[in-house]
Each structure stands twice: as structure tokens, then as C-alpha cells.
Design an enzyme around this catalytic site. Structure first.
Site, PDB file in Angstrom:
ATOM      1  N   GLY A   1       0.807  -1.220   0.000  1.00 32.64           N
ATOM      2  CA  GLY A   1       0.000   0.000   0.000  1.00 32.64           C
ATOM      3  C   GLY A   1       0.836   1.263   0.000  1.00 32.64           C
TER       4      GLY A   1
ATOM      5  N   ASP B   1      -3.633 -12.756   4.527  1.00 34.88           N
ATOM      6  CA  ASP B   1      -4.940 -12.126   4.370  1.00 34.88           C
ATOM      7  C   ASP B   1      -5.414 -11.655   5.741  1.00 34.88           C
ATOM      8  OD1 ASP B   1      -7.511 -11.374   3.855  1.00 34.88           O
ATOM      9  OD2 ASP B   1      -8.137 -13.282   2.953  1.00 34.88           O
TER      10      ASP B   1
ATOM     11  N   ALA C   1      -5.305  -2.367   5.342  1.00 35.45           N
ATOM     12  CA  ALA C   1      -6.738  -2.115   5.573  1.00 35.45           C
ATOM     13  C   ALA C   1      -7.465  -2.156   4.245  1.00 35.45           C
ATOM     14  CB  ALA C   1      -6.946  -0.746   6.221  1.00 35.45           C
TER      15      ALA C   1
ATOM     16  N   THR D   1      -9.350  -0.051   2.202  1.00 29.07           N
ATOM     17  CA  THR D   1      -9.483   1.410   2.227  1.00 29.07           C
ATOM     18  C   THR D   1     -10.461   1.949   1.194  1.00 29.07           C
ATOM     19  OG1 THR D   1      -7.564   1.572   0.761  1.00 29.07           O
ATOM     20  CG2 THR D   1      -7.149   1.798   3.117  1.00 29.07           C
TER      21      THR D   1
ATOM     22  N   THR E   1      -8.069   6.579  10.517  1.00 27.98           N
ATOM     23  CA  THR E   1      -8.540   7.557   9.542  1.00 27.98           C
ATOM     24  C   THR E   1      -9.325   8.696  10.175  1.00 27.98           C
ATOM     25  OG1 THR E   1     -10.092   7.796   7.700  1.00 27.98           O
ATOM     26  CG2 THR E   1     -10.543   6.014   9.209  1.00 27.98           C
ATOM     27  N   ASP E   2      -9.336   9.834   9.474  1.00 31.31           N
ATOM     28  CA  ASP E   2     -10.186  10.957   9.908  1.00 31.31           C
ATOM     29  C   ASP E   2     -11.673  10.629   9.732  1.00 31.31           C
ATOM     30  OD1 ASP E   2      -9.890  10.942   7.125  1.00 31.31           O
ATOM     31  OD2 ASP E   2      -9.978  13.114   6.933  1.00 31.31           O
TER      32      ASP E   2
ATOM     33  N   TYR F   1     -16.891   1.687   6.225  1.00 29.71           N
ATOM     34  CA  TYR F   1     -15.434   1.861   6.372  1.00 29.71           C
ATOM     35  C   TYR F   1     -15.122   2.520   7.713  1.00 29.71           C
ATOM     36  CZ  TYR F   1     -10.780   3.947   5.679  1.00 29.71           C
ATOM     37  OH  TYR F   1      -9.469   4.338   5.834  1.00 29.71           O
TER      38      TYR F   1
ATOM     39  N   LYS G   1     -13.106   0.898  10.871  1.00 27.55           N
ATOM     40  CA  LYS G   1     -11.813   1.458  11.313  1.00 27.55           C
ATOM     41  C   LYS G   1     -11.873   1.835  12.787  1.00 27.55           C
ATOM     42  CE  LYS G   1      -8.565   2.142   9.363  1.00 27.55           C
ATOM     43  NZ  LYS G   1      -7.376   1.250   9.167  1.00 27.55           N
TER      44      LYS G   1
HETATM   45  N1  LIG Z   1      -5.589   6.049   1.596  1.00 30.99           N
HETATM   46  C1  LIG Z   1      -6.184   7.016   2.270  1.00 30.99           C
HETATM   47  O1  LIG Z   1      -6.553   8.068   1.713  1.00 30.99           O
HETATM   48  C2  LIG Z   1      -6.368   6.885   3.765  1.00 30.99           C
HETATM   49  C3  LIG Z   1      -7.045   7.903   4.425  1.00 30.99           C
HETATM   50  C4  LIG Z   1      -7.201   7.807   5.802  1.00 30.99           C
HETATM   51  C5  LIG Z   1      -6.683   6.724   6.492  1.00 30.99           C
HETATM   52  N2  LIG Z   1      -6.048   5.739   5.810  1.00 30.99           N
HETATM   53  C6  LIG Z   1      -5.530   4.603   6.593  1.00 30.99           C
HETATM   54  O2  LIG Z   1      -4.118   4.573   6.464  1.00 30.99           O
HETATM   55  C7  LIG Z   1      -3.671   3.227   6.507  1.00 30.99           C
HETATM   56  C8  LIG Z   1      -2.775   2.956   5.320  1.00 30.99           C
HETATM   57  O3  LIG Z   1      -3.546   3.019   4.144  1.00 30.99           O
HETATM   58  P1  LIG Z   1      -2.924   3.433   2.744  1.00 30.99           P
HETATM   59  O4  LIG Z   1      -3.198   4.858   2.539  1.00 30.99           O
HETATM   60  O5  LIG Z   1      -1.524   2.960   2.657  1.00 30.99           O
HETATM   61  O6  LIG Z   1      -3.931   2.652   1.787  1.00 30.99           O
HETATM   62  P2  LIG Z   1      -3.692   1.505   0.728  1.00 30.99           P
HETATM   63  O7  LIG Z   1      -2.693   1.964  -0.259  1.00 30.99           O
HETATM   64  O8  LIG Z   1      -5.041   1.087   0.268  1.00 30.99           O
HETATM   65  O9  LIG Z   1      -3.019   0.350   1.597  1.00 30.99           O
HETATM   66  C9  LIG Z   1      -3.732  -0.613   2.316  1.00 30.99           C
HETATM   67  C10 LIG Z   1      -3.108  -1.973   2.039  1.00 30.99           C
HETATM   68  O10 LIG Z   1      -3.861  -2.959   2.743  1.00 30.99           O
HETATM   69  C11 LIG Z   1      -3.957  -4.092   1.889  1.00 30.99           C
HETATM   70  N3  LIG Z   1      -5.108  -4.942   2.176  1.00 30.99           N
HETATM   71  C12 LIG Z   1      -6.408  -4.715   1.885  1.00 30.99           C
HETATM   72  N4  LIG Z   1      -7.144  -5.775   2.257  1.00 30.99           N
HETATM   73  C13 LIG Z   1      -6.287  -6.696   2.756  1.00 30.99           C
HETATM   74  C14 LIG Z   1      -6.440  -8.010   3.268  1.00 30.99           C
HETATM   75  N5  LIG Z   1      -7.638  -8.602   3.358  1.00 30.99           N
HETATM   76  N6  LIG Z   1      -5.344  -8.668   3.689  1.00 30.99           N
HETATM   77  C15 LIG Z   1      -4.123  -8.096   3.600  1.00 30.99           C
HETATM   78  N7  LIG Z   1      -3.908  -6.845   3.127  1.00 30.99           N
HETATM   79  C16 LIG Z   1      -4.986  -6.178   2.706  1.00 30.99           C
HETATM   80  C17 LIG Z   1      -4.080  -3.522   0.489  1.00 30.99           C
HETATM   81  O11 LIG Z   1      -3.707  -4.521  -0.426  1.00 30.99           O
HETATM   82  P3  LIG Z   1      -3.788  -4.253  -1.999  1.00 30.99           P
HETATM   83  O12 LIG Z   1      -2.674  -3.289  -2.295  1.00 30.99           O
HETATM   84  O13 LIG Z   1      -3.588  -5.586  -2.597  1.00 30.99           O
HETATM   85  O14 LIG Z   1      -5.145  -3.652  -2.242  1.00 30.99           O
HETATM   86  C18 LIG Z   1      -3.147  -2.328   0.548  1.00 30.99           C
HETATM   87  O15 LIG Z   1      -1.858  -2.659   0.092  1.00 30.99           O
HETATM   88  C19 LIG Z   1      -4.922   2.357   6.606  1.00 30.99           C
HETATM   89  O16 LIG Z   1      -5.175   2.065   7.952  1.00 30.99           O
HETATM   90  C20 LIG Z   1      -6.024   3.259   6.090  1.00 30.99           C
HETATM   91  O17 LIG Z   1      -7.283   2.903   6.614  1.00 30.99           O
HETATM   92  C21 LIG Z   1      -5.855   5.798   4.465  1.00 30.99           C
END
Ligand SMILES: NC(=O)c1ccc[n+]([C@@H]2O[C@H](COP(=O)([O-])OP(=O)(O)OC[C@H]3O[C@@H](n4cnc5c(N)ncnc54)[C@H](OP(=O)(O)O)[C@@H]3O)[C@@H](O)[C@H]2O)c1
Length: 303
Positions: free
Chosen positions: A10, A47, A71, A73, A112-113, A135, A139
Site C-alpha cells: 500500500g 490475508d 486495511a 481502504t 482515519t479521519d 469503512y 476502522k
Molecule cells: N488512503 C487514504 O486516503 C487513507 C485515508 C485515511 C486513512 N487511511 C488509513 O491509512 C492506513 C494505510 O492506508 P494506505 O493509505 O496505505 O492505503 P492503501 O494503499 O489502500 O493500503 C492498504 C493496504 O492494505 C492491503 N489490504 C487490503 N485488504 C487486505 C487483506 N484482506 N489482507 C491483507 N492486506 C490487505 C491492500 O492490499 P492491496 O494493495 O492488494 O489492495 C493495501 O496494500 C490504513 O489504515 C487506512 O485505513 C488511508
């Protein structure tokens, strides 16, 4: 130090692996095959929806610290399948936290916010959560599990993450740059004010907090300030020498209805990051600082 990072494919997890590999003994845990460039880390697919497998992988790693960045996301996917969202985001985090407790490992679980109502942001750590949607609820369930199950754990909330790493999922900022580079118009919400997080900067804050500070409880780890999506898109355009006139302001409710988006989008989420600014050497960046860094990471290329 033995460091495990979930969500390794991610945005934030991938940056954290890149920054920590070679400095620490890194176990990168991701879904499916590894999409990271090769480096001095070990990759394992796991997973998060399978709590027992997640716990077993972490226990076997002997991790001393865990950054839990994995997560589900995609907010619309969470709305389509709330049970899966809960299994991954709440159940997966509980499994990670149980393993940390058993190992005596320090845990930083990302959140997350969206846990807030999203109508009166930016929100501080002490403000009361009021999640809306699958979501957000899942979270917040993950936050509660982490704090209850892993002693000394920290929960780091970020918002609107973006970055330049190939292999990570698409982001609003990436779409804006790609469309502007093709000379296409870019619709952007004029009435949604958000905090943003450059993935590499957010990952650096996560690693500093996890590995060098003893902070317990919730902390906001986004970059500084709030910005409308329109202004974010225009400032991206300016930084990359693209035509900001192609950014078309649209109203959140109308655009979401037209696109048939399932999940509710909050008009005023956002995070106050004063605590992170006081505690961390890697202080939250201003948007201009973050965009300068993004430009450098992408070698100046928009697409
Ligand atoms: N992205 C945003 O804008 C955002 C905003 C607020 C908070 N957050 C939080 O920040 C944290 C990091 O998110 P990020 O921004 O890095 O988002 P991201 O790029 O979507 O990374 C999340 C990773 O989790 C993996 N994942 C999803 N389902 C899974 C499963 N069942 N088993 C194992 N891995 C799984 C995804 O795999 P795949 O790559 O294969 O999909 C992805 O690589 C998370 O806690 C998210 O909730 C993100």
C-alpha cells in the site's frame, strides 16, 4: 530491530518498507504477490480477513515492533460488503494486536479521519468519534481493538493519502496529475475540506513514532492544514507546471449522486496535527513542502 509492516503493497506500508529495509530486519506483510521493488526485506502474503493466519505470521516473525498499515481502504467496497470491511479492518487489527500483546511488541495501528462525523473538522485527538458508513465504523472498531488488546499501543490517524510509488493504488492526486498531463479537465469537490498525507512523509512519522517514542493512545499523523479538493488539485497543477484552469469545481453531493458513489463523503473531515508537530522530528509538512517533495519523488513527472 525486528519490524513487521502490514499493508506493505500500500501507499504508506510500501513507503515504510522502503525507509526501514536495510536499517531494520523488515518483514513486509501484504495481500497477494509482492508489488514492491526488491530490497533487503522479507515478504510474506497474508490475508487480514484470516485472523488466525495473520496472528500466526506475526508470532512466527518474532517482531519487536509492528506498523499496521493494511486495511480495506476503498470506502465504496466497504459499503458493498460491510461484513468483509469489519473482518479486515476490525478483525484483522484485533489479530495484529493479539500477536503484539503475545510478543511484547510495540504496535502502531493506522486509522482515519473518517472516524469523525466529518461535518465540523478539522478534529483533534480528544474529539469524539461518530463514524458514518461501513469503512468508518470498521476502522473505529480496529482502533478500539488495538487499544484494548495491545498494551502501550498507539493509533495514528491519517487522511487523503497520496504518493508517487509505482505499484501502489491510484489516488486523487495521481488522477489529477495524469488527467492534467493529458490536457483533460479534472472535476474536484469545491465544498470538501480535507487534510492530506504525503505517503513518504506519513511513513517517516509512523516509523519515528513507533521506533523512537513511547507515545500511547491516539495521535493524528496527517500533514498540516486543510484544503478544499479544488485547491489541492490547482496547487498540484501549479507545482507540476500544468494548467490549473482545467480543474473544474463541482459540488460534493451532486457529483457523488451523479457518479452513483455508495459511501457517504464527509464535507469537513480533517485532522488537527499539533500533537505530532510537538512530538516528532519529522513534523507534519505544509502542503507546499509536501508537493515539493512529491515533485522530487516523481522526478518532476506528472504522469
Ligand atoms: N488512503 C487514504 O486516503 C487513507 C485515508 C485515511 C486513512 N487511511 C488509513 O491509512 C492506513 C494505510 O492506508 P494506505 O493509505 O496505505 O492505503 P492503501 O494503499 O489502500 O493500503 C492498504 C493496504 O492494505 C492491503 N489490504 C487490503 N485488504 C487486505 C487483506 N484482506 N489482507 C491483507 N492486506 C490487505 C491492500 O492490499 P492491496 O494493495 O492488494 O489492495 C493495501 O496494500 C490504513 O489504515 C487506512 O485505513 C488511508
Amino acid at each position: 530491530m525486528r519490524l513487521a509492516i502490514t499493508g506493505a503493497n500500500g501507499l504508506i506500508g510500501g513507503e515504510a518498507v522502503a525507509q526501514a529495509a536495510g536499517v531494520h530486519q523488515v518483514l513486509a506483510l501484504g495481500r497477494g504477490p509482492c508489488r514492491l521493488p526488491p530490497g533487503p526485506y522479507r515478504y510474506q502474503a497474508v490475508d487480514l480477513a484470516d485472523g488466525a493466519a495473520t496472528e500466526a505470521a506475526l508470532l512466527a516473525s518474532g517482531a519487536e515492533a509492528v506498523l499496521h498499515a493494511g486495511a480495506l481502504t476503498d470506502v465504496d467496497a466497504c459499503e458493498r460488503d460491510p461484513a468483509l470491511a469489519w473482518r479486515v479492518n476490525a478483525g484483522g487489527t484485533a489479530a495484529v494486536a493479539r500477536a503484539c500483546a503475545a510478543l511484547g511488541a510495540r504496535l502502531l495501528a493506522l486509522s482515519t479521519d473518517y472516524v469523525f462525523a466529518g461535518t465540523a473538522g478539522p478534529y483533534a485527538e480528544g474529539d469524539a468519534p461518530a463514524p458514518r458508513g461501513a469503512y468508518a465504523a470498521s476502522k473505529l472498531g480496529g482502533e478500539a481493538a488495538a487499544l484494548a488488546l495491545a498494551p502501550g499501543c498507539a493509533v495514528g490517524r491519517v487522511a487523503v493519502v497520496y504518493g508517487g510509488r509505482p505499484g501502489a493504488r491510484g489516488t486523487f492526486a495521481g488522477q489529477v496529475l495524469a488527467r492534467l498531463a493529458r490536457g483533460e479537465p479534472v472535476p474536484a469537490f469545491e465544498d470538501q475540506l480535507v487534510s492530506t498525507t504525503l505517503a513518504s512523509a506519513g511513513a517517516a512519522r509512523c516509523l519515528e513514532l513507533l521506533l523512537t517514542l513511547r507515545h500511547r493512545g491516539v495521535i493524528h499523523l496527517a500533514d498540516a492544514g486543510v484544503v478544499s479538493r479544488v485547491d489541492f488539485a490547482r496547487r498540484l497543477a501549479v507545482r507540476f507546471g500544468l494548467d490549473a484552469g482545467l480543474v473544474v469545481p463541482v459540488r460534493l453531493a451532486e457529483a457523488a449522486a451523479r457518479a452513483g458513489l455508495l459511501a457517504w463523503r464527509p464535507p469537513r473531515p480533517g485532522l488537527v496535527v499539533g500533537l505530532a508537530a510537538r512530538l516528532l522530528r519529522n513534523a507534519p509538512l505544509t502542503l507546499d513542502e509536501a508537493l515539493d517533495r512529491l515533485r522530487a519523488e516523481r522526478g518532476g513527472r506528472a504522469a
